[in-house]
Design an enzyme around this catalytic site. Structure first.
Site, PDB file in Angstrom:
ATOM      1  N   GLN A  57     107.187 -30.192 -45.444  1.00  0.00           N
ATOM      2  CA  GLN A  57     108.404 -30.230 -45.168  1.00  0.00           C
ATOM      3  C   GLN A  57     109.236 -31.066 -46.324  1.00  0.00           C
ATOM      4  OE1 GLN A  57     109.858 -33.608 -42.587  1.00  0.00           O
ATOM      5  NE2 GLN A  57     108.158 -34.698 -43.287  1.00  0.00           N
ATOM      6  N   SER A  68     100.062 -38.447 -51.398  1.00  0.00           N
ATOM      7  CA  SER A  68     101.321 -38.521 -52.746  1.00  0.00           C
ATOM      8  C   SER A  68     100.599 -39.752 -53.770  1.00  0.00           C
ATOM      9  CB  SER A  68     102.700 -37.986 -52.685  1.00  0.00           C
ATOM     10  OG  SER A  68     102.556 -36.770 -52.400  1.00  0.00           O
ATOM     11  N   LEU A  73      90.785 -44.354 -54.711  1.00  0.00           N
ATOM     12  CA  LEU A  73      89.514 -44.428 -54.214  1.00  0.00           C
ATOM     13  C   LEU A  73      87.858 -43.540 -53.191  1.00  0.00           C
ATOM     14  CD1 LEU A  73      90.724 -47.042 -55.707  1.00  0.00           C
ATOM     15  CD2 LEU A  73      89.051 -48.450 -54.854  1.00  0.00           C
ATOM     16  N   HIS A 246     100.435 -50.321 -46.809  1.00  0.00           N
ATOM     17  CA  HIS A 246      99.461 -50.932 -47.000  1.00  0.00           C
ATOM     18  C   HIS A 246      99.895 -51.615 -48.571  1.00  0.00           C
ATOM     19  CE1 HIS A 246      95.918 -51.122 -48.589  1.00  0.00           C
ATOM     20  NE2 HIS A 246      95.588 -50.586 -49.818  1.00  0.00           N
ATOM     21  N   TYR A 277      91.061 -54.125 -53.246  1.00  0.00           N
ATOM     22  CA  TYR A 277      90.172 -53.917 -54.092  1.00  0.00           C
ATOM     23  C   TYR A 277      90.951 -53.652 -55.288  1.00  0.00           C
ATOM     24  CZ  TYR A 277      93.730 -50.212 -52.582  1.00  0.00           C
ATOM     25  OH  TYR A 277      94.997 -48.813 -51.899  1.00  0.00           O
ATOM     26  N   VAL A 378      93.060 -38.783 -41.769  1.00  0.00           N
ATOM     27  CA  VAL A 378      92.156 -38.111 -42.069  1.00  0.00           C
ATOM     28  C   VAL A 378      92.635 -38.355 -44.120  1.00  0.00           C
ATOM     29  CG1 VAL A 378      90.776 -36.970 -43.766  1.00  0.00           C
ATOM     30  CG2 VAL A 378      91.196 -36.664 -41.506  1.00  0.00           C
ATOM     31  N   TRP A 379      91.322 -39.751 -44.111  1.00  0.00           N
ATOM     32  CA  TRP A 379      91.923 -40.527 -45.933  1.00  0.00           C
ATOM     33  C   TRP A 379      91.722 -39.191 -47.508  1.00  0.00           C
ATOM     34  CZ3 TRP A 379      90.797 -46.499 -45.376  1.00  0.00           C
ATOM     35  CH2 TRP A 379      91.005 -46.967 -44.456  1.00  0.00           C
ATOM     36  N   ASP A 566      73.404 -34.846 -22.849  1.00  0.00           N
ATOM     37  CA  ASP A 566      72.618 -34.795 -21.435  1.00  0.00           C
ATOM     38  C   ASP A 566      72.705 -35.665 -20.158  1.00  0.00           C
ATOM     39  OD1 ASP A 566      72.923 -37.591 -22.289  1.00  0.00           O
ATOM     40  OD2 ASP A 566      70.481 -37.904 -21.657  1.00  0.00           O
ATOM     41  N   GLY A 580      75.628 -37.734 -13.313  1.00  0.00           N
ATOM     42  CA  GLY A 580      76.703 -38.788 -14.665  1.00  0.00           C
ATOM     43  C   GLY A 580      76.479 -37.918 -15.526  1.00  0.00           C
TER      44      GLY A 580
END
Length: 843
Positions: A57, A68, A73, A246, A277, A378-379, A566, A580
């Site tokens: 977009q 962006s 890091l 952040h 950081y 996702v970083w 399992d 189960g």
């Protein structure tokens, strides 16, 4: 269901979804041209899927999402092996990419500082993770930290973790490099295309509608970042992520950096004790802070690119800098770095990015809308690794890495409410840099899910931890008197957290008398219909063609023979089974494959279960029923529908703790009556309630595996020690792959030599007996494997650790497990460690 010539996949399981009209080159539309979308386009086109359209977009190459503004890091080390593998591949790939002669990755290394003893201990633990996952790293002295980062105040630093292969991802450059490669292979990237709708037909994706036209698709991947919930709503799919803002700031030029010409020359720096950081921007310092209050953002209120610019925002993901939130962090910066005491902040912003309730990405194909995929939350750190995994999943039918921690199906229905996602996502932000114990539960919202026995458990002083939203008793204070006279080694402060010596007393009581265990949180599925037997028999590895009343331990495998899960399967009637299972992914997998004459229903919430185990279990249960519960009449791995007192139950003679006993199932409304019936009847037998801590100890003494911890779809049954659940004389999913299944590694039981030593899991294991000829010619000092599950075996008087190790290690071989930097000797043991002849269960 045997594997077919069609690349090992069956028609009804076509997760890569090449339609009948486009069987060779599926049409793929990726929504979002940030680092994830560009990486995925590159990975898909490299695998031959060249009909790829990426819709964005905003403007390219900087469309205004999290990519962006990302500071870039990349610290590879994580408690999660999956996240570490994602990050390793991201580094490997970005190092190999460049644009106009500039590398997409600046490998300056990473440095995590400790200013408290607790953090220094945590860095030793993180160094263990790094070693276990194959990442170079070492804990270094304060003086070495000063050498690596001369601006820090050495006097306040106790040490650091140096990871030389970490560094700075140039996210926009990496996006451009992959965009260009994908374009050369046939992909197209269209900017200024805002998605306005998702077209579907008969439960499958059909097209993506934008303000610039409609794009037909066999697959659509939402890689929209914090706009993911918006795209998901168009598709009718919940996307469980919460955007949060952040803080990030840059200083004015610092004289101490001189006339720097490089973007960065020092390691990227973490000061996790204060949630900060740092990285260089030539002659300036960039600073990010997680110390402020969570600032949740409504994804449906985030402005489009042009509207954001019209309101003087640099981009939609960049919110105004909040000075009041920054002030405490700025003081902490100045405390650590004296050069900042006279410095000023030049620019700052609050950048938006995504958090999920458990801090992991959300990946996979929706069952509700086939062909609609998520690659969200996702970083940059994990971007290329995630893209490779999703591309493998789409093209080959499964990823090469275990992704159960990231699977979009992993959240329970109770964990998908907007309130839950907002609350837990915000807490994930707060805890990004916290020292978290592996057993540490989230604090809110609790209690959320409770068994019918919850009130009785509270009366007994249950200490609850949490999993899957369930309150799970780990021990009971009512059993504290039973610890008198027990020789229980003292624990170090870390392993003593979320543990009590009461667990030893509960384990002893289970071995000597009888105990009640709340097994309600274990997932239960009901499978019915005329085709149920045939379906389950071809979906699982063991033989289910047994008479009603039989219970079978079996495996769900993928087409490559990896262990998806399992199961215990009880045949209660000719066309009715109770399973189960382990996770919502099991329900998803079975439902995807089920034919029309099979119905599958999750019955967990409407039912409950009590495990009654111990040598006196029969003495407790038999007087409550008219049915014969003797060994001859009710053998091991058998099921029976009966009554205990006034309560109808499904009784299964199973034992996950290695003692005589039954799993007793009833409806949730009768659960409390079942508990009270058993409790009253057991008073003369010394019955107790016991928790998960004792349970885990007892199951490791028997060598019982925990799926998702000890084994995943990265492992085949013979490696994992569950080959006994495979019948090669029948056809089932994954059967052909097992003919040539490798066994270069094995899940190996270890006993720590020191009776007082304890490890907890995920520690690296060193095997000096293998020398430098270890797998791949790895040098001495390289871990041979890593611990999966660990617990103190109270019956054995030793800590037990299961670990993935080279198959050539034999019983009696000596190894070392690294725990907080100390190498603890252990010995390869023969399993089962307890009651190898199974005499205690079969009596």
């Amino acid at each position: 269901m045997s594997s077919t010539p069609e690349n090992g996949r069956t028609p009804e399981n076509r997760p890569h979804g090449a339609s009948e009209t486009h069987p060779q080159v599926p049409r793929v539309v990726i929504i979002g041209a940030g680092i994830v979308g560009c990486s995925l386009a590159d990975e898909l086109t490299a695998r031959g899927w060249t009909d790829v359209t990426v819709l964005e977009q905003g403007p390219l190459p900087a469309p205004g999402g999290s990519t962006s503004h990302a500071p870039g890091l990349v610290f590879q080390t994580s408690p999660s092996k999956t996240l570490a593998e994602f990050a390793k591949y991201t580094v490997e790939k970005f190092v190999s990419l460049e644009v106009d002669g500039v590398s997409c990755f600046n490998q300056v290394g990473g440095l995590e500082l400790a200013t408290t003893p607790e953090r220094l201990a945590e860095l030793h633990r993180r160094a263990g993770y790094a070693a276990a996952w194959g990442i170079r790293g070492e804990v270094v002295s304060a003086a070495r930290c000063k050498e690596l980062w001369p601006l820090v105040d050495e006097s306040v630093v106790l040490g650091g973790l140096h990871t030389p292969d970490d560094g700075l991802a140039r996210a926009l450059l990496a996006s451009r490099a992959q965009l260009e490669r994908a374009t050369e292979r046939g992909a197209r990237f269209l900017e200024r295309h805002t998605v306005t709708g998702i077209e579907k037909e008969d439960g499958r994706i059909k097209a993506v509608v934008t303000d610039q036209g409609t794009f037909p698709a066999d697959h659509v991947v939402s890689a929209a970042g914090f706009w993911g919930p918006v795209i998901g709503r168009m598709a009718g799919i919940d996307v469980p992520l919460q955007p949060l803002a952040h803080q990030y700031a840059r200083t004015k030029p610092l004289p101490e950096l001189g006339k720097a010409t490089e973007e960065a020359s020092k390691p990227i720096l973490r000061f996790q004790d204060r949630d900060l950081y740092f990285r260089e921007h030539t002659d300036r310092i960039g600073i990010g802070s997680y110390a402020h209050q969570p600032l949740p953002v409504d994804p449906f209120a985030i402005l489009p690119y042009d509207e954001a610019r019209a309101q003087d925002m640099e981009m939609p993901s960049s919110y105004p800098f909040t000075e009041e939130d920054w002030a405490p962090s700025w003081e902490d910066c100045r405390w650590l770095i004296p050069a900042l005491r006279e410095a000023e902040i030049e620019t700052g912003f609050n950048g938006v990015f995504s958090f999920t309730p458990d801090g992991m990405p959300v990946l996979g194909e929706s069952r509700e809308l086939r062909g609609f995929w998520l690659a969200e939350a996702v970083w940059v750190t994990h971007s290329a690794g995630v893209a490779r995994a999703v591309a493998e999943w789409m093209v080959d039918g499964r990823p090469s890495l275990d992704l159960h921690e990231c699977d979009l199906t992993r959240f329970e229905e109770a964990q998908r409410s907007p309130s839950y996602i907002r609350e837990r996502g915000s807490q994930q932000f707060v805890e990004v840099y916290d020292v978290l114990h592996p057993l540490q539960p989230m604090e809110q919202p609790r209690p959320l899910r409770v068994s019918p026995f919850y009130a009785r458990q509270q009366q007994l002083g249950a200490h609850f931890l949490e999993g899957g939203g369930w309150e799970r008793p780990h021990w009971y204070e009512a059993n504290a008197p039973l610890t008198e006279g027990l020789d229980i080694p003292e624990r170090d402060p870390w392993s003593a957290r979320f543990w009590s010596p009461i667990a030893a007393a509960e384990a002893k009581a289970t071995r000597e008398k009888v105990a009640l265990y709340d097994m309600t949180p274990l997932r239960r599925l009901e499978v019915t219909g005329p085709g149920a037997l045939d379906f389950l028999n071809r979906m699982t590895s063991n033989n289910l063609r047994k008479k009603p009343g039989a219970v079978t331990y079996t495996l769900l495998l993928d087409e490559r023979g990896g262990i998806r899960s399992d199961l215990t399967v009880a045949r209660l009637a000719p066309d009715r089974f109770q399973i189960g299972a382990n996770s919502p992914a099991d329900l998803d997998w079975l439902t995807r494959h089920a034919p029309a004459d099979v119905q599958i229903r999750d019955i967990t919430s409407g039912t409950c279960c009590i495990g009654v185990w111990g040598p006196l279990a029969r003495d407790l249960v038999q007087p409550l029923t008219r049915d014969d519960f003797s060994h001859e009449a009710f053998g091991y791995f058998r099921a029976k529908e009966t009554y205990l007192g006034h309560v109808p139950v499904t009784a299964m003679r199973l034992s996950y703790v290695g003692e005589l006993g039954w799993e007793l199932y009833t409806s949730a409304d009768l659960g409390l009556r079942l508990w009270d019936t058993l409790w009253e009847a057991g008073q003369d037998l010394g019955v107790i309630a016991a928790g998960r801590s004792a349970f885990n100890s007892l199951r490791l003494e028997k060598g019982y595996r925990a799926w998702g911890t000890d084994m995943t779809d990265e492992h085949n049954p013979y490696e994992a020690g569950v080959g006994f659940a495979v019948r090669t004389d029948k056809e089932f999913v994954g059967r052909e792959a097992l003919d040539n299944a490798p066994v270069a590694r094995k899940l190996t039981p270890l006993l720590l030599d020191d009776p007082a030593a304890v490890v907890l899991g995920k520690e690296p294991v060193f095997a000096p007996t293998l020398g430098s000829a270890r797998a791949g010619g790895a040098p001495i000092g390289t871990p041979a494997g890593y611990v999966t599950s660990a617990s103190y075996g109270y019956t054995l008087g030793r800590c037990i650790a299961y670990a993935w190790l080279p198959a050539e290690l034999t019983t009696g071989a000596g190894v070392h497990i690294e725990y907080f930097g100390e190498k603890i000797p252990a010995t390869v043991a023969e399993e089962p460690l307890f009651d190898p002849k199974m005499t205690r269960i079969r009596r």
